[in-house]
Design a protein around this motif. Sequence first.
Motif, PDB file in Angstrom:
ATOM      1  N   GLY A 145      32.174  34.136  33.426  1.00 20.48           N
ATOM      2  CA  GLY A 145      33.354  34.975  33.602  1.00 20.48           C
ATOM      3  C   GLY A 145      34.537  34.166  34.107  1.00 20.48           C
ATOM      4  O   GLY A 145      34.359  33.164  34.808  1.00 20.48           O
ATOM      5  N   LEU A 146      35.724  34.612  33.772  1.00 17.50           N
ATOM      6  CA  LEU A 146      36.953  33.917  34.159  1.00 17.50           C
ATOM      7  C   LEU A 146      37.925  34.882  34.811  1.00 17.50           C
ATOM      8  O   LEU A 146      38.351  35.862  34.187  1.00 17.50           O
ATOM      9  N   VAL A 147      38.282  34.598  36.053  1.00 17.22           N
ATOM     10  CA  VAL A 147      39.323  35.359  36.751  1.00 17.22           C
ATOM     11  C   VAL A 147      40.631  34.608  36.548  1.00 17.22           C
ATOM     12  O   VAL A 147      40.765  33.458  36.967  1.00 17.22           O
ATOM     13  N   ARG A 148      41.585  35.248  35.943  1.00 15.66           N
ATOM     14  CA  ARG A 148      42.852  34.579  35.591  1.00 15.66           C
ATOM     15  C   ARG A 148      43.854  34.644  36.741  1.00 15.66           C
ATOM     16  O   ARG A 148      44.963  35.144  36.616  1.00 15.66           O
ATOM     17  N   LYS A 149      43.410  34.141  37.876  1.00 16.31           N
ATOM     18  CA  LYS A 149      44.258  34.012  39.052  1.00 16.31           C
ATOM     19  C   LYS A 149      43.999  32.643  39.664  1.00 16.31           C
ATOM     20  O   LYS A 149      42.895  32.093  39.525  1.00 16.31           O
ATOM     21  N   TYR A 150      44.990  32.110  40.390  1.00 16.18           N
ATOM     22  CA  TYR A 150      44.889  30.767  40.972  1.00 16.18           C
ATOM     23  C   TYR A 150      44.272  30.878  42.365  1.00 16.18           C
ATOM     24  O   TYR A 150      44.948  31.226  43.330  1.00 16.18           O
ATOM     25  N   LEU A 151      42.967  30.566  42.447  1.00 19.69           N
ATOM     26  CA  LEU A 151      42.198  30.908  43.640  1.00 19.69           C
ATOM     27  C   LEU A 151      41.594  29.718  44.368  1.00 19.69           C
ATOM     28  O   LEU A 151      40.953  29.896  45.399  1.00 19.69           O
ATOM     29  N   PHE A 152      41.750  28.497  43.853  1.00 15.77           N
ATOM     30  CA  PHE A 152      41.200  27.340  44.563  1.00 15.77           C
ATOM     31  C   PHE A 152      42.170  26.169  44.485  1.00 15.77           C
ATOM     32  O   PHE A 152      43.062  26.123  43.616  1.00 15.77           O
ATOM     33  N   TYR A 153      41.969  25.210  45.389  1.00 13.78           N
ATOM     34  CA  TYR A 153      42.811  24.017  45.492  1.00 13.78           C
ATOM     35  C   TYR A 153      41.910  22.792  45.447  1.00 13.78           C
ATOM     36  O   TYR A 153      41.070  22.599  46.332  1.00 13.78           O
ATOM     37  N   TYR A 154      42.082  21.990  44.418  1.00 16.38           N
ATOM     38  CA  TYR A 154      41.247  20.814  44.178  1.00 16.38           C
ATOM     39  C   TYR A 154      42.050  19.578  44.553  1.00 16.38           C
ATOM     40  O   TYR A 154      43.012  19.223  43.882  1.00 16.38           O
ATOM     41  N   ARG A 155      41.658  18.948  45.648  1.00 24.07           N
ATOM     42  CA  ARG A 155      42.417  17.833  46.180  1.00 24.07           C
ATOM     43  C   ARG A 155      42.108  16.550  45.406  1.00 24.07           C
ATOM     44  O   ARG A 155      40.946  16.187  45.222  1.00 24.07           O
ATOM     45  N   ARG A 156      43.151  15.852  44.998  1.00 19.85           N
ATOM     46  CA  ARG A 156      43.001  14.565  44.327  1.00 19.85           C
ATOM     47  C   ARG A 156      43.442  13.471  45.287  1.00 19.85           C
ATOM     48  O   ARG A 156      44.576  13.470  45.766  1.00 19.85           O
ATOM     49  N   HIS A 185      45.598  21.635  41.249  1.00 15.30           N
ATOM     50  CA  HIS A 185      45.409  20.280  41.758  1.00 15.30           C
ATOM     51  C   HIS A 185      46.344  20.105  42.947  1.00 15.30           C
ATOM     52  O   HIS A 185      47.500  20.549  42.922  1.00 15.30           O
ATOM     53  N   TYR A 186      45.847  19.465  44.002  1.00 16.06           N
ATOM     54  CA  TYR A 186      46.711  19.068  45.103  1.00 16.06           C
ATOM     55  C   TYR A 186      46.654  17.552  45.204  1.00 16.06           C
ATOM     56  O   TYR A 186      45.586  16.975  45.446  1.00 16.06           O
TER      57      TYR A 186
END
Length: 216
Positions: free
Chosen positions: A197-208, A126-127
């Motif tokens: 499938g789930l990649v267990r790395k932090y790959l996106f930024y969701y702006r709030r 979250h950003y």
Amino acid sequence: MEKPLVSIITLAWNQESFVRQSILSAFEQDYPNKELIVLDNNSTDSTLEIIRESVRSAPIPVTVHKFDSNIGIPKALNYAIQHLAKGEWICLNAGDDWMDTSNISEKISYHDQYPDYWWIYSYGYHYYEDKKELEKIDTSEFKEGLVFNDLLYKNFLFLHGGLIHKKVFEWTNYYDPEISIEDWDFALKASLKFPVGLVRKYLFYYRRHTKSYSNS
């Protein structure tokens, strides 16, 4: 062997402050075979002008499409997937969010390793725009595989930056334009047939922020 084409779809509406960053994060993906489709959902600010300026010297193929009225998220995405996207894979990246440079390549690699998985998501952040702070999204309830029963209780699938094969959209008959929580409805339908499938790395930024689609 050439990698499959990935169509990155960015939907924007009155996101003049954020859409450039979203577009640049698509350009900066280290995955080689990609295109960008940018949709303007009839913005009333300068979003469309910023989109056009941002893609003027694009390093990848780009399509910009403006809707004459705000037709909502499901209809806009369906139009792009069905009529504009040339790729086998769809990557959804909202006009106020952005992606890590390895987002697509990590998810394609996951599919290469686990070819029965046709839609793939990952950890992310979250950003918080007002505080300018990042926070890791709680992943304690994230699951992979056949998750239909789990999704009945909670939508834990963050498909921001997610990678979804076109055949998943075709099988589910795309997003339901009559439902406001189209992502949860889509996830429920898809999970009846396709393991996630789930990649267990932090790959996106969701702006709030106060003007986001989810808040409105």
